[in-house]
Scaffold this active site. Structure first.
Site, mmCIF file in Angstrom:
data_model
loop_
_atom_site.group_PDB
_atom_site.id
_atom_site.type_symbol
_atom_site.label_atom_id
_atom_site.label_comp_id
_atom_site.label_asym_id
_atom_site.label_seq_id
_atom_site.Cartn_x
_atom_site.Cartn_y
_atom_site.Cartn_z
ATOM 1 N N GLY B 13 0.848 -1.187 0.000
ATOM 2 C CA GLY B 13 0.000 0.000 0.000
ATOM 3 C C GLY B 13 0.882 1.235 0.000
ATOM 4 C CG PHE B 14 -0.692 5.235 -0.189
ATOM 5 C CD1 PHE B 14 -0.233 6.011 -1.237
ATOM 6 C CD2 PHE B 14 -2.031 4.886 -0.163
ATOM 7 C CE1 PHE B 14 -1.086 6.434 -2.238
ATOM 8 C CE2 PHE B 14 -2.900 5.297 -1.166
ATOM 9 C CZ PHE B 14 -2.434 6.069 -2.201
ATOM 10 C CD GLU B 170 -13.965 10.685 -0.824
ATOM 11 O OE1 GLU B 170 -13.173 11.633 -0.839
ATOM 12 O OE2 GLU B 170 -13.612 9.503 -0.724
ATOM 13 C CG ASP B 300 -4.770 2.457 7.302
ATOM 14 O OD1 ASP B 300 -4.217 3.567 7.392
ATOM 15 O OD2 ASP B 300 -5.702 2.223 6.513
#
Lengths: 428, 428
Positions: B13-14, B170, B300
């Site tokens: 991931g990031f 969103e 996370d």
């Protein structure tokens, strides 16, 4: 005010869609039924399977294409049965009556009686097929990177394509390029350039619908990409990861793809009319069903003999021409014109198959093209006919990018629940 | 020549990806493991779910991003277990040893003990989740068009989103726009503008991490799109097509989406260190695991307290900052530098949430933005950080197209075997 007549169109491929577009504003109601919500630009489906394009780039919502014409109703539904005597179509959710019926249901993969092969050698007909093939092919390279066994690595890096028609040739060329160029630098334990792409064709040459010199050119261009071509040999059996040839030889590969034949939808068996071996309907010269002047069959499910006695090929331009022909007949009759129905005439605009970046063969009338020029022609034509402005620009962008960067934009594995998805949130 | 040290990174991931990019050429071998082959640009995942973007536009092959750095090996594999005492990672295909370990496995949907809700209210974490949600939402409109029952039609055209954080907001905004604008003209029996989007939030206001006036602005902007907002009420139960609220009220909708919380991967339970309620690892100030200076947790899955005593939010800039911090520490130590480890400091660059075309809220430092300006900022930032040149151009093209044509490029239903795929080649 007279009641509006009802024209029912089954299938939103090139035939069904063109019919709807050509039939606009004639004062009849059209209902178009398809089991998917999108029109698929089938000629580029192999590009989704080989990670060149993303699914939405070659699929456009049917509703969106036809939204402006209020006479057209689009239904996402399945045809369960037809009652030609009562002029009724039985769908999953309802039964509807028609005045005219246009059958444009297309074809499906023909395993020539060996349905059990479908599991081991999937064909390329739907968006899901393409995405699944892409995932499985990319996953095989990942597995090869992880394995310690040389034999297993070779098996994982082998893709066997059965059928040397345009789809088989396009798949073979695109997979070879994927391995040779796109994936080249990505791995550490394997060299993707050692991937083996094998193209098996029962006839004496690939692209047997084209003149012999074009077949030979295609063969040369494929071999330059490293594709192994096996012509003149039939497939005897297909098992998981194994193809047995007629001579007893066994080819082993993690991915086996079927591109060897198309047959009409099994629904044609319910029509009570004569069919050919591929299940196609032997239509009248005006494309109507024998005994049913109000029912037409067009596209891949219709057997139409051209002036040369050969059957019109199962390609999109043929389906579109048939659609226009039938739209004209029904339109005229609904307007009360008394002119007799004309026979359908196929105008062969040419055939082409792409083999890879700058590689293709094409025949347009008497003109034969090979290599870069054929490839440019292929590119241009496919862009022109791709439906929707956004798609054209997006596809052009992707092609330009792949051309110069030697990369491909859609190289993602969207794992499939059935086979390749691992247990979900275990970790990583 | 000394043997190269081995840094193992779990998750691309990031956090994991940034670590690999920042750690280049330091003479250590890096192995990056992920269970997918792509890095996912998670902030735009809701756009795939709402048919704005195609999957490959926000997913880039990990190998491709890192292909130039020969010190990095990428493995598509699953972490089965960790042996911190032996410094080993147990993967599905093999067991490997590390000198340093960076855990960056991210989170998954947190159903707060109600795992059974996941079936009825899927969350949005992977590309597959997004594609499945898109298919199910579009399919609901198709079913509504086919049904004769008014009550059933209303149920089919209701989407319930649980959780009023950025993802919920969103999704709600994007689905409202889809119904109000994109699908507006496409149907004949239903009016998509009558679709009901309900956003349920347990806290007193949506986007509760933002200042109150921004929450209020977001609420106004959502209401202008027709979204119904239910704040200050908990969900008691979720069943197929039904949400039961704490007051006994029952909301009915074909599509229920979960955006109410994230917890760390269950693998954290095997680490033998203290976790918070969401399963996050309580790391040392330098982001290492208590008792294991050679193991770090970032993104996370890490609980890091900021200077204000609040935990660093689970957003991509935080994960990337942590990755840089750990890359610096490990890099220095491998080079033999003796300087003591510094504590991680989070630099809050701001938060934003988009609500729809020309609608958003943003906070950057002390500056608060709403409406069009916030939306433009959102657009620009997301384009800048989207990985890969091709993706940027393709996404920009899609956004421009959606903006002017009020259409969306990825409105295709790719039916899922499990639920929505009908029997295959029956017909149509």
């Amino acid at each position: 005010m007279t009641e509006k007549r009802h024209v029912f169109v089954l299938g939103a491929g090139f035939g069904g869609l063109t019919f709807c577009q050509q039939f606009k504003n004639r004062g009849a109601l059209i209902t178009l039924v398809d089991r998917t919500n999108h029109h698929l630009f089938q000629p580029l489906l192999y590009q989704v399977a080989t990670a060149g394009l993303s699914a939405p780039e070659i699929a456009q919502p049917i509703r969106s294409i036809l939204s402006r014409d209020k006479n057209i109703t689009v239904l996402l539904d399945q045809v369960v049965d037809l009652n030609l005597a009562q002029k009724q179509v039985i769908l999953e959710t309802k039964t509807l009556s028609y005045d005219y019926l246009v059958l444009a249901l297309g074809g499906r993969n023909n395993y020539f009686g060996h349905h059990e092969w479908e599991t081991f050698a999937p064909g390329l007909k739907t968006i899901n097929d393409a995405v699944r093939i892409r995932s499985r092919a990319l996953l095989a390279f990942e597995k090869a990177e992880n394995t310690g066994s040389t034999a297993e690595r070779a098996r994982l890096m082998t893709i066997i394509i059965i059928g040397g028609g345009p789809t088989g040739v396009e798949l073979a060329g695109a997979f070879a390029e994927l391995a040779n160029h796109v994936l080249k630098r990505d791995f550490r334990n394997i060299d993707p350039r050692q991937a083996k792409i094998i193209l098996v064709e029962g006839a004496a040459r690939i692209l047997s619908h084209l003149p012999e010199d074009l077949s030979q050119s295609a063969e040369r261009q494929l071999k330059r990409l490293g594709v192994q071509i096996r012509t003149g040999i039939q497939v005897k059996d297909i098992r998981r990861g194994e193809v047995e040839l007629a001579n007893g030889e066994i080819l082993r590969g993690e991915n086996i793809l079927w591109a060897a034949g198309v047959s009409a939808t099994p629904l044609t068996q319910k029509l009570g009319v004569e069919l050919d071996r591929a299940g196609r309907v032997k239509v009248n010269p005006d494309l109507s069903l024998p005994g049913h002047p109000e029912v037409f069959a067009i596209g891949d499910m219709a057997l139409v003999l051209g002036e040369d006695g050969k059957s019109v090929p199962g390609v999109s331009p043929a389906a579109m021409q048939m659609a226009r022909h039938v739209a004209r007949i029904i339109g005229d009759e609904l307007e009360g014109k008394q002119n007799p129905r004309t026979p359908f005439k196929y105008w062969d605009k040419g055939t082409m198959a792409t083999i890879g970046r700058s590689k293709a063969v094409a025949q347009i009338g008497k003109i034969k093209l090979t290599g870069f020029i054929a490839w440019l022609a292929w590119l241009t034509l496919h862009l022109i006919f791709l439906i929707g402005f956004r798609n054209k620009v997006a596809v052009m962008l992707d092609w330009t990018y792949s051309y110069f960067a030697y990369k491909r934009g859609a190289r993602i594995i969207t794992t499939m629940p059935r086979e390749s998805e691992r247990e979900k949130p275990k970790s990583a």
